[in-house]
Design a protein around this motif. Structure first.
Motif, PDB file in Angstrom:
ATOM      1  N   ASP A  84       0.818  -1.221   0.000  1.00 24.69           N
ATOM      2  CA  ASP A  84       0.000   0.000   0.000  1.00 24.69           C
ATOM      3  C   ASP A  84       0.844   1.259   0.000  1.00 24.69           C
ATOM      4  O   ASP A  84       0.366   2.334  -0.378  1.00 24.69           O
ATOM      5  CB  ASP A  84      -0.933   0.010   1.217  1.00 24.69           C
ATOM      6  CG  ASP A  84      -2.032  -1.041   1.124  1.00 24.69           C
ATOM      7  OD1 ASP A  84      -2.330  -1.477  -0.004  1.00 24.69           O
ATOM      8  OD2 ASP A  84      -2.583  -1.421   2.175  1.00 24.69           O
ATOM      9  N   LYS A  87       3.465   3.937  -4.399  1.00 16.97           N
ATOM     10  CA  LYS A  87       2.609   4.795  -5.219  1.00 16.97           C
ATOM     11  C   LYS A  87       3.254   4.995  -6.593  1.00 16.97           C
ATOM     12  O   LYS A  87       4.438   5.328  -6.695  1.00 16.97           O
ATOM     13  CB  LYS A  87       2.408   6.161  -4.549  1.00 16.97           C
ATOM     14  CG  LYS A  87       1.896   6.078  -3.102  1.00 16.97           C
ATOM     15  CD  LYS A  87       0.532   5.397  -3.019  1.00 16.97           C
ATOM     16  CE  LYS A  87       0.040   5.334  -1.569  1.00 16.97           C
ATOM     17  NZ  LYS A  87      -1.233   4.591  -1.450  1.00 16.97           N
ATOM     18  N   VAL A  88       2.461   4.778  -7.628  1.00 19.42           N
ATOM     19  CA  VAL A  88       2.952   4.920  -8.993  1.00 19.42           C
ATOM     20  C   VAL A  88       2.172   6.029  -9.687  1.00 19.42           C
ATOM     21  O   VAL A  88       0.931   6.047  -9.632  1.00 19.42           O
ATOM     22  CB  VAL A  88       2.799   3.600  -9.774  1.00 19.42           C
ATOM     23  CG1 VAL A  88       3.367   3.739 -11.179  1.00 19.42           C
ATOM     24  CG2 VAL A  88       3.504   2.463  -9.032  1.00 19.42           C
ATOM     25  N   ASP A  90       1.621   6.706 -12.842  1.00 18.94           N
ATOM     26  CA  ASP A  90       0.713   6.163 -13.851  1.00 18.94           C
ATOM     27  C   ASP A  90       0.228   4.812 -13.343  1.00 18.94           C
ATOM     28  O   ASP A  90       0.977   3.833 -13.338  1.00 18.94           O
ATOM     29  CB  ASP A  90       1.440   6.013 -15.189  1.00 18.94           C
ATOM     30  CG  ASP A  90       0.473   5.732 -16.337  1.00 18.94           C
ATOM     31  OD1 ASP A  90      -0.642   5.254 -16.064  1.00 18.94           O
ATOM     32  OD2 ASP A  90       0.844   5.978 -17.493  1.00 18.94           O
ATOM     33  N   GLU A  91      -1.021   4.737 -12.916  1.00 18.34           N
ATOM     34  CA  GLU A  91      -1.542   3.553 -12.238  1.00 18.34           C
ATOM     35  C   GLU A  91      -1.408   2.274 -13.056  1.00 18.34           C
ATOM     36  O   GLU A  91      -1.215   1.187 -12.497  1.00 18.34           O
ATOM     37  CB  GLU A  91      -3.017   3.772 -11.872  1.00 18.34           C
ATOM     38  CG  GLU A  91      -3.615   2.660 -11.024  1.00 18.34           C
ATOM     39  CD  GLU A  91      -2.927   2.473  -9.692  1.00 18.34           C
ATOM     40  OE1 GLU A  91      -2.944   1.341  -9.172  1.00 18.34           O
ATOM     41  OE2 GLU A  91      -2.353   3.457  -9.161  1.00 18.34           O
ATOM     42  N   LYS A  92      -1.483   2.378 -14.382  1.00 18.14           N
ATOM     43  CA  LYS A  92      -1.392   1.157 -15.183  1.00 18.14           C
ATOM     44  C   LYS A  92      -0.023   0.500 -15.090  1.00 18.14           C
ATOM     45  O   LYS A  92       0.137  -0.681 -15.408  1.00 18.14           O
ATOM     46  CB  LYS A  92      -1.734   1.442 -16.646  1.00 18.14           C
ATOM     47  CG  LYS A  92      -0.711   2.256 -17.431  1.00 18.14           C
ATOM     48  CD  LYS A  92      -1.096   2.324 -18.894  1.00 18.14           C
ATOM     49  CE  LYS A  92      -0.105   3.172 -19.712  1.00 18.14           C
ATOM     50  NZ  LYS A  92      -0.197   4.605 -19.351  1.00 18.14           N
ATOM     51  N   ALA A  94       1.582   0.165 -12.262  1.00 16.20           N
ATOM     52  CA  ALA A  94       1.734  -0.351 -10.902  1.00 16.20           C
ATOM     53  C   ALA A  94       2.114  -1.831 -10.843  1.00 16.20           C
ATOM     54  O   ALA A  94       2.954  -2.214 -10.020  1.00 16.20           O
ATOM     55  CB  ALA A  94       0.472  -0.083 -10.096  1.00 16.20           C
ATOM     56  N   SER A 173      -3.103  -7.616 -16.529  1.00 19.59           N
ATOM     57  CA  SER A 173      -2.692  -6.281 -16.090  1.00 19.59           C
ATOM     58  C   SER A 173      -1.200  -6.068 -16.290  1.00 19.59           C
ATOM     59  O   SER A 173      -0.753  -4.966 -16.640  1.00 19.59           O
ATOM     60  CB  SER A 173      -3.062  -6.053 -14.623  1.00 19.59           C
ATOM     61  OG  SER A 173      -2.266  -6.848 -13.753  1.00 19.59           O
ATOM     62  N   CYS A 181       3.673   1.114 -20.807  1.00 26.22           N
ATOM     63  CA  CYS A 181       4.618   1.888 -19.989  1.00 26.22           C
ATOM     64  C   CYS A 181       6.015   1.908 -20.590  1.00 26.22           C
ATOM     65  O   CYS A 181       7.014   1.998 -19.863  1.00 26.22           O
ATOM     66  CB  CYS A 181       4.656   1.313 -18.571  1.00 26.22           C
ATOM     67  SG  CYS A 181       3.055   1.312 -17.736  1.00 26.22           S
TER      68      CYS A 181
END
Length: 273
Positions: A84, A87-88, A90-92, A94, A173, A181
């Motif tokens: 948790d 933190k990235v 660009d969420e994709k 992650a 994913s 990315c």
């Protein structure tokens, strides 16, 4: 890196690099010498998720792979204390960041990880002396040992289990992250920031039900460092591998190309079959 160009004062600095990885997640609990119980982990993608205890019996141990020491990842070197905290921007991207920190790439029911390191040659008698007491010959011998050790590859192996089709979705994913990315991404945790400038697809091992591999270029104090990752689905269990050359991390621009050790992947795949 030429040994003749390395001053005495740098010996200690280079030696300290042997215990570091670019990013290392916290390890799971349990003995590194646990042996597999022969449980089947690759029957169907909709199989019930394995528990943490079951994963602990299935993850590789030192006895499973020749030439490597397998142990819990060093908590003092972790990039983040929990998934948790990662933190990235660009969420994709992650899922890739999670692989590089030893955490489960998807929303898992349980996960565990280990650190596999190539076994170094035994230290010479001169290595017990202080640098000030070494002759030039002994210092040269010590530097050769350090250079050889820096040629090692450190690999973080993790297992995570998923309910229903969670494992298949996790592989999807990761595939989307590799494709989307390419220009890199930035990850932060506990005030620390790690910038990656490139993500490239690589040829996977072909183990398990499906597998994906990639290379990521990172920025380590101004130096470009390439690390390698692979994600493999074995039914409802996902195995991830993240490897880094210690020579590359130490700033050796002449480091030879390397990859995730095939022996490590083979050993883990065997325990999941």
């Amino acid at each position: 890196m030429k040994r003749s160009a390395l001053p005495r004062a740098a010996v200690t600095v280079v030696t300290s690099a042997l215990s570091l990885a670019l990013l290392t997640g916290c390890g799971g609990s349990g003995s590194d010498d646990d042996k597999g119980a022969g449980a089947k982990a690759s029957e169907t993608a909709a199989a019930k998720a394995l528990s943490g205890g079951e994963l602990e019996k299935l993850i590789i141990a030192t006895a499973d792979v020749d030439g490597y020491k397998v142990a819990a990842a060093d908590r003092s070197q972790q990039f983040a204390s929990s998934k948790d905290d990662v933190k990235v921007v660009d969420e994709k991207c992650a899922p890739i960041a999670y692989v590089l920190t030893g955490f489960a790439p998807g929303d898992s029911a349980a996960y565990i990880n280990r650190q596999a390191t190539e076994v170094a040659a035994k230290p010479s008698a001169s290595s017990t002396k202080s640098m000030e007491d070494m002759t030039e010959e002994e210092l040269d011998e010590a530097m050769k040992g350090i250079t050889d050790a820096l040629g090692q590859t450190l690999t973080i192996v993790s297992l995570s289990s998923y309910e229903g089709d969670g494992a298949k979705k996790t592989l999807s994913s990761v595939s989307e992250a590799i494709a989307g990315c390419g220009g890199g991404f930035t990850a932060t945790a506990d005030g620390d920031t790690q910038k990656f400038t490139k993500v490239e697809k690589e040829k996977a091992s072909g183990t398990g039900d499906e597998s994906l591999a990639f290379a990521v270029t990172g920025d380590a104090d101004g130096d470009k460092v390439v690390v390698h990752g692979e994600v493999v689905r074995h039914g409802s269990t996902v195995a991830t591998y993240y490897s880094i050359s210690l020579a590359a991390f130490s700033g050796d621009s002449d480091v030879a190309a390397y990859d995730i050790p095939a022996a490590v992947i083979k050993a883990q795949a065997a325990k999941l079959s």
